[in-house]
Design a protein around this motif. Structure first.
Motif, PDB file in Angstrom:
ATOM      1  N   ARG A  60       2.095   0.334   0.937  1.00 20.54           N
ATOM      2  CA  ARG A  60       2.516   1.580   0.286  1.00 20.54           C
ATOM      3  C   ARG A  60       1.312   2.454  -0.049  1.00 20.54           C
ATOM      4  NH1 ARG A  60       5.221   2.803  -5.709  1.00 20.54           N
ATOM      5  NH2 ARG A  60       4.695   5.022  -5.627  1.00 20.54           N
ATOM      6  N   TYR A  61       0.279   1.861  -0.622  1.00 18.32           N
ATOM      7  CA  TYR A  61      -0.845   2.643  -1.122  1.00 18.32           C
ATOM      8  C   TYR A  61      -1.938   2.881  -0.082  1.00 18.32           C
ATOM      9  CZ  TYR A  61       1.074   2.524  -5.803  1.00 18.32           C
ATOM     10  OH  TYR A  61       1.880   2.704  -6.896  1.00 18.32           O
ATOM     11  N   SER A  62      -1.701   2.468   1.160  1.00 19.73           N
ATOM     12  CA  SER A  62      -2.633   2.828   2.225  1.00 19.73           C
ATOM     13  C   SER A  62      -2.642   4.342   2.384  1.00 19.73           C
ATOM     14  CB  SER A  62      -2.207   2.174   3.544  1.00 19.73           C
ATOM     15  OG  SER A  62      -2.289   0.768   3.472  1.00 19.73           O
ATOM     16  N   MET A  63      -3.729   4.876   2.899  1.00 20.67           N
ATOM     17  CA  MET A  63      -3.851   6.319   3.106  1.00 20.67           C
ATOM     18  C   MET A  63      -4.039   6.607   4.590  1.00 20.67           C
ATOM     19  SD  MET A  63      -3.457   7.665   0.147  1.00 20.67           S
ATOM     20  CE  MET A  63      -4.120   9.319   0.288  1.00 20.67           C
ATOM     21  N   PRO A  64      -3.052   7.207   5.274  1.00 18.94           N
ATOM     22  CA  PRO A  64      -1.723   7.540   4.745  1.00 18.94           C
ATOM     23  C   PRO A  64      -0.884   6.283   4.555  1.00 18.94           C
ATOM     24  CG  PRO A  64      -1.793   7.975   7.094  1.00 18.94           C
ATOM     25  CD  PRO A  64      -3.192   7.590   6.695  1.00 18.94           C
ATOM     26  N   THR A  65       0.204   6.424   3.837  1.00 17.10           N
ATOM     27  CA  THR A  65       1.026   5.266   3.529  1.00 17.10           C
ATOM     28  C   THR A  65       1.542   4.586   4.795  1.00 17.10           C
ATOM     29  OG1 THR A  65       2.933   4.465   2.270  1.00 17.10           O
ATOM     30  CG2 THR A  65       3.151   6.615   3.340  1.00 17.10           C
ATOM     31  N   ARG A  66       1.632   3.267   4.735  1.00 17.40           N
ATOM     32  CA  ARG A  66       2.174   2.470   5.847  1.00 17.40           C
ATOM     33  C   ARG A  66       3.398   1.691   5.379  1.00 17.40           C
ATOM     34  NH1 ARG A  66      -2.853  -0.987   7.666  1.00 17.40           N
ATOM     35  NH2 ARG A  66      -1.275  -1.906   9.040  1.00 17.40           N
ATOM     36  N   ILE A  67       4.099   2.241   4.402  1.00 17.01           N
ATOM     37  CA  ILE A  67       5.224   1.529   3.805  1.00 17.01           C
ATOM     38  C   ILE A  67       6.291   1.169   4.834  1.00 17.01           C
ATOM     39  CG2 ILE A  67       6.410   3.665   3.154  1.00 17.01           C
ATOM     40  CD1 ILE A  67       6.357   0.328   1.184  1.00 17.01           C
ATOM     41  N   ALA A  68       6.412   1.941   5.903  1.00  9.49           N
ATOM     42  CA  ALA A  68       7.423   1.637   6.924  1.00  9.49           C
ATOM     43  C   ALA A  68       7.185   0.281   7.573  1.00  9.49           C
ATOM     44  CB  ALA A  68       7.448   2.731   7.991  1.00  9.49           C
ATOM     45  N   GLU A  69       5.952  -0.214   7.517  1.00  6.45           N
ATOM     46  CA  GLU A  69       5.632  -1.515   8.105  1.00  6.45           C
ATOM     47  C   GLU A  69       6.024  -2.672   7.190  1.00  6.45           C
ATOM     48  OE1 GLU A  69       1.554  -1.675   9.567  1.00  6.45           O
ATOM     49  OE2 GLU A  69       1.527   0.521   9.613  1.00  6.45           O
ATOM     50  N   ALA A  70       6.528  -2.361   6.008  1.00 11.18           N
ATOM     51  CA  ALA A  70       6.799  -3.403   5.014  1.00 11.18           C
ATOM     52  C   ALA A  70       8.258  -3.843   4.984  1.00 11.18           C
ATOM     53  CB  ALA A  70       6.392  -2.912   3.624  1.00 11.18           C
ATOM     54  N   VAL A  71       9.047  -3.449   5.971  1.00 10.37           N
ATOM     55  CA  VAL A  71      10.470  -3.801   5.947  1.00 10.37           C
ATOM     56  C   VAL A  71      10.675  -5.314   5.914  1.00 10.37           C
ATOM     57  CG1 VAL A  71      12.621  -3.745   7.273  1.00 10.37           C
ATOM     58  CG2 VAL A  71      11.275  -1.660   7.000  1.00 10.37           C
ATOM     59  N   ALA A  72       9.939  -6.050   6.739  1.00 10.09           N
ATOM     60  CA  ALA A  72      10.150  -7.507   6.809  1.00 10.09           C
ATOM     61  C   ALA A  72       9.850  -8.211   5.484  1.00 10.09           C
ATOM     62  CB  ALA A  72       9.327  -8.104   7.946  1.00 10.09           C
ATOM     63  N   PRO A  73       8.658  -8.019   4.884  1.00 10.47           N
ATOM     64  CA  PRO A  73       8.414  -8.708   3.612  1.00 10.47           C
ATOM     65  C   PRO A  73       9.338  -8.244   2.493  1.00 10.47           C
ATOM     66  CG  PRO A  73       6.607  -7.196   4.120  1.00 10.47           C
ATOM     67  CD  PRO A  73       7.442  -7.317   5.353  1.00 10.47           C
TER      68      PRO A  73
ATOM     69  N   VAL B  45      12.949  -2.999  -8.114  1.00 11.56           N
ATOM     70  CA  VAL B  45      11.743  -2.349  -7.587  1.00 11.56           C
ATOM     71  C   VAL B  45      11.524  -2.655  -6.104  1.00 11.56           C
ATOM     72  CG1 VAL B  45       9.246  -2.129  -7.802  1.00 11.56           C
ATOM     73  CG2 VAL B  45      10.666  -2.175  -9.853  1.00 11.56           C
ATOM     74  N   PRO B  46      11.568  -3.922  -5.662  1.00  8.66           N
ATOM     75  CA  PRO B  46      11.452  -4.158  -4.217  1.00  8.66           C
ATOM     76  C   PRO B  46      12.567  -3.501  -3.415  1.00  8.66           C
ATOM     77  CG  PRO B  46      11.041  -6.183  -5.416  1.00  8.66           C
ATOM     78  CD  PRO B  46      11.569  -5.195  -6.415  1.00  8.66           C
ATOM     79  N   THR B  47      13.751  -3.368  -4.013  1.00 12.56           N
ATOM     80  CA  THR B  47      14.850  -2.707  -3.307  1.00 12.56           C
ATOM     81  C   THR B  47      14.559  -1.221  -3.134  1.00 12.56           C
ATOM     82  OG1 THR B  47      16.405  -4.336  -4.211  1.00 12.56           O
ATOM     83  CG2 THR B  47      17.348  -2.326  -3.295  1.00 12.56           C
ATOM     84  N   LEU B  48      13.961  -0.581  -4.143  1.00 12.78           N
ATOM     85  CA  LEU B  48      13.528   0.812  -3.993  1.00 12.78           C
ATOM     86  C   LEU B  48      12.485   0.929  -2.884  1.00 12.78           C
ATOM     87  CD1 LEU B  48      13.152   1.922  -7.729  1.00 12.78           C
ATOM     88  CD2 LEU B  48      14.889   2.713  -6.112  1.00 12.78           C
ATOM     89  N   TYR B  49      11.521   0.021  -2.882  1.00 15.35           N
ATOM     90  CA  TYR B  49      10.494   0.025  -1.837  1.00 15.35           C
ATOM     91  C   TYR B  49      11.137  -0.118  -0.455  1.00 15.35           C
ATOM     92  CZ  TYR B  49       6.078  -0.378  -4.504  1.00 15.35           C
ATOM     93  OH  TYR B  49       4.977  -0.139  -5.287  1.00 15.35           O
ATOM     94  N   LEU B  50      12.109  -1.026  -0.346  1.00 15.89           N
ATOM     95  CA  LEU B  50      12.761  -1.249   0.941  1.00 15.89           C
ATOM     96  C   LEU B  50      13.504   0.004   1.389  1.00 15.89           C
ATOM     97  CD1 LEU B  50      13.571  -3.063   3.289  1.00 15.89           C
ATOM     98  CD2 LEU B  50      15.429  -3.982   1.864  1.00 15.89           C
TER      99      LEU B  50
END
Length: 223
Positions: free
Chosen positions: A59-72, A92-97
């Motif tokens: 999430r906090y990568s610049m730019p964000t890479r949150i889309a890569e976090a679906v599996a975890p 909170v993890p559900t919001l992230y997902l």
């Protein structure tokens, strides 16, 4: 679960390099189940912690890479549901997902379902940082606009912006903090930050220096 401990610190994560986290998660996830209940619990606590650390760093990568976090994130939310026999949502993890899915073409309906699940269960969690909530709503609104569902997007933007958060938290979060929490390189937050009410609210602030602002020409705020 250990994620409940870590959620309180998601605003300022200490991130290890992402690749060893991902490699460790992949390796540990293939390990056989423990021989005892305690070994199984330890295994799940480890995977839980590493999954959350990976998602937070992405999430906090610049730019964000949150889309890569679906599996975890899927692992975290499903594990929480299994442990509580489907009666409790790890908000909170559900919001992230939901945010992660909102950035993947073809996953819009799953993202909407995930966002709804998180928002419907906000009352069950005492640890939902405000910036996570507006970040999620802003991403949901961006996705809805991309789907041509502008009226629904507008509802999320109103919930995110003036009435429910930005103005009411003037003394807690400066304009740059709000902007950094919402805006990104794909246009998230555009219809929030350029709203006339938000622009008028931000105009009340004048930056003096790093983390130093004047509000209404008379109140000095520092963090």
């Amino acid at each position: 679960m250990i994620t409940m401990i870590l959620h309180a610190n998601v605003e300022m994560p200490h991130c290890w390099p992402v690749w060893p986290i991902a490699a460790g998660l992949s390796l540990f996830g293939r390990m056989p189940r423990g021989k005892t209940v305690k070994e199984d619990q330890d295994r799940h606590v480890f995977i839980d912690a590493v999954s959350w650390q990976l998602a937070t760093c992405l999430r906090y990568s610049m730019p964000t890479r949150i889309a890569e976090a679906v599996a975890p994130l899927t692992f975290l939310t499903e594990a929480h549901r299994r442990i509580h026999k489907g009666t409790k949502v790890d908000v909170v993890p559900t919001l992230y997902l939901g945010v992660a899915l909102s950035r993947i073409e073809g996953e819009e309906e799953r993202a909407l379902k995930t966002f709804k699940e998180a928002f419907d269960n906000l009352h069950t969690s005492s640890q939902v940082p405000a910036k996570n909530l507006i970040w999620a709503r802003a991403n949901m609104a961006r996705m809805l606009r991309g789907m041509g569902r502008n009226a629904e997007a507008s509802i999320q933007e109103r919930l995110t912006s003036l009435r429910e958060w930005i103005v009411n938290n003037s003394l807690d979060f400066f304009p740059n903090v709000i902007t950094n929490a919402i805006a990104d390189d794909i246009g998230t937050g555009a219809h929030i930050l350029d709203h006339r009410d938000v622009i008028a609210h931000f105009s009340r602030f004048r930056e003096l220096g790093p983390n130093q602002w004047v509000l209404d020409g008379k109140i000095v705020l520092t963090k």
